[in-house]
Enzyme design. Sequence first.
Site, PDB file in Angstrom:
ATOM      1  N   ASN A  29      -2.540  12.743  -3.966  1.00  0.00           N
ATOM      2  CA  ASN A  29      -3.629  13.187  -4.830  1.00  0.00           C
ATOM      3  C   ASN A  29      -4.077  14.608  -4.479  1.00  0.00           C
ATOM      4  OD1 ASN A  29      -3.970  11.040  -6.625  1.00  0.00           O
ATOM      5  ND2 ASN A  29      -5.288   9.904  -5.206  1.00  0.00           N
ATOM      6  N   ASP A  41      -1.959   9.038 -10.607  1.00  0.00           N
ATOM      7  CA  ASP A  41      -2.010   7.962 -11.600  1.00  0.00           C
ATOM      8  C   ASP A  41      -0.604   7.612 -12.095  1.00  0.00           C
ATOM      9  OD1 ASP A  41      -4.731   7.871 -11.359  1.00  0.00           O
ATOM     10  OD2 ASP A  41      -5.151   8.949 -13.235  1.00  0.00           O
ATOM     11  N   ASP A  98       0.848  -1.190   0.000  1.00  0.00           N
ATOM     12  CA  ASP A  98       0.000   0.000   0.000  1.00  0.00           C
ATOM     13  C   ASP A  98       0.890   1.249   0.000  1.00  0.00           C
ATOM     14  OD1 ASP A  98      -3.066   0.802   0.636  1.00  0.00           O
ATOM     15  OD2 ASP A  98      -1.694   2.227   1.592  1.00  0.00           O
ATOM     16  N   GLU A 131      -4.785   2.239  -4.251  1.00  0.00           N
ATOM     17  CA  GLU A 131      -3.327   2.352  -4.226  1.00  0.00           C
ATOM     18  C   GLU A 131      -2.675   1.080  -3.676  1.00  0.00           C
ATOM     19  OE1 GLU A 131      -4.645   4.102  -0.212  1.00  0.00           O
ATOM     20  OE2 GLU A 131      -5.425   3.836  -2.237  1.00  0.00           O
TER      21      GLU A 131
END
Length: 283
Positions: free
Chosen positions: A168, A177, A160, A203
């Site tokens: 973000n 991304d 993770d 993620e």
Amino acid sequence: MRFYRATTFLFPHSYERRILFFCFGAVHVPLIACVVLQAATGHWAFSTLLTLLLATLAGTIMGMAAIHALLTPVREATTMLQAIQLGERIDAVPQGGSDLVGRLLDSVTKAANETAARIETLTDAAERDPLTGIRNRRGFLDSAEQALRARTNAVLALIDIDHFKRINDEFGHAVGDTVLKSLATRIEDHLRRSDIAARWGGEEFAVLLPDTNLDEARLVMERLRATVALDTRLGIEDRPVTFSCGLASVRGFTHLGEATKQADAALYAAKNAGRNQVHVLGL
């Protein structure tokens, strides 16, 4: 087609028998003509009739055997077309010549190849994550089932990205991304060919390491973690991207669900312990 439809009452479920029926009748035309002629003239030549009868029977048997053999490619083509309609793969298609049957076999070959290509494309699309290009959860589970079929000693790793929401929020989803795609590439480049990597969701990534124990898996994932942490080309300039990882042993595919829970708990523990580390429950 008109004659074909008009004769469907003869052996409606067997095209081969219908052909043999007409061939049988055609072969006996000379014998019938001879019998009619001798009956009309009143001059019977029984030796000639017997010879003609035996020759006709022999010719009928040989003709039927030849027709049966010549129709074999048609039967095989029909079976293959039925298999294609069911979505099955065709391992080998017999090669024909330039005649009608050869063209039929060529058409079946083309249909089989095109169908197989479409199936592979659809399967790949269904089992690949569109953003990162690696497997999605479905593709991971399908591959894991095959990999664990003959192996009982494997390790599942759940990865993770640390503080991904912050990435973000601060840099935008386009940068997020890019980080996901870059990390997916690093994971696949770092692992062995037998290992299976996938985007598990959001993620989070999953990695299955077959024929590996926990100590070996921990070394592999620690090297990957260190490589990623030192890599400045993951999408954020002058800022490291790190991940936390949880490991769990897998004893066959039926145990994968339980191993996932254990790896997830180990991942949670790694995050609570400060992130950017590999954790195994009990160690």
